[in-house]
Design an enzyme around this catalytic site. Sequence first.
Site, mmCIF file in Angstrom:
data_model
loop_
_atom_site.group_PDB
_atom_site.id
_atom_site.type_symbol
_atom_site.label_atom_id
_atom_site.label_comp_id
_atom_site.label_asym_id
_atom_site.label_seq_id
_atom_site.Cartn_x
_atom_site.Cartn_y
_atom_site.Cartn_z
ATOM 1 N NE ARG A 78 -15.474 -3.893 3.687
ATOM 2 C CZ ARG A 78 -16.625 -2.771 3.807
ATOM 3 N NH1 ARG A 78 -17.495 -2.968 4.085
ATOM 4 N NH2 ARG A 78 -15.856 -2.218 4.725
ATOM 5 C CG ASP A 79 -11.062 0.284 -1.726
ATOM 6 O OD1 ASP A 79 -11.605 0.377 -3.526
ATOM 7 O OD2 ASP A 79 -11.112 1.198 -1.793
ATOM 8 C CG LEU A 80 -9.787 -6.210 -6.499
ATOM 9 C CD1 LEU A 80 -7.789 -6.024 -5.940
ATOM 10 C CD2 LEU A 80 -10.482 -7.559 -6.964
ATOM 11 N NE ARG A 136 -9.664 3.248 -5.176
ATOM 12 C CZ ARG A 136 -11.485 3.004 -5.327
ATOM 13 N NH1 ARG A 136 -11.052 2.651 -7.564
ATOM 14 N NH2 ARG A 136 -12.043 2.080 -5.323
#
Length: 184
Positions: free
Chosen positions: A24-26, A29
């Site tokens: 969900r946050d690929l 950064r």
Amino acid sequence: QLLQFAADVATGMHYLSDKQFIHRDLAARNVLVGDNLVAKIADFGLSRGEEVYVKKTMGRLPVRWMAIESLNYSVYTTKSDVWSFGVLLWEIVSLGGTPYCGMTCAELYEKLPQGYRMEQPRNCDDEVYELMRQCWRDRPYERPPFSQISVQLNRMQEARKAYVNMALFENFTYAGIDATAEEA
């Protein structure tokens, strides 16, 4: 080396998807480069160990990396991670460019369902951009699985072709910056 970073991430995401984890946050950064220049996925703060996750609470989200179904319906799957991987690949090729630069989140909500996608970076080979476009398909089931993405990137690596033209990148890296700005 840039495509190797992408291949490392795809391999890691293949492993996670096999274990039914949704990141969900690929994003670039959230990728660390370790020993021997091996890229490793990090920051599992938003990850879920479910095949399909529907977000029901409020909170800040990485909108520029989110798939259409996640933006519109708060639905997250491995296929929404594939969309994010396409954005990460764009970040790698653009050497850290900001996805959808100049667009507001409201514009993304409006334009992505209408078919808008980021343009091909000038230094990016057509084959790499086509992989990005496959990751950004409207229908999640039409996006390639991470296993296929990993194979494709490894095949590109073996071809030893210049998929990212660094000479072209140098020609536009600092375009539009006033040369006198350094003196100020």
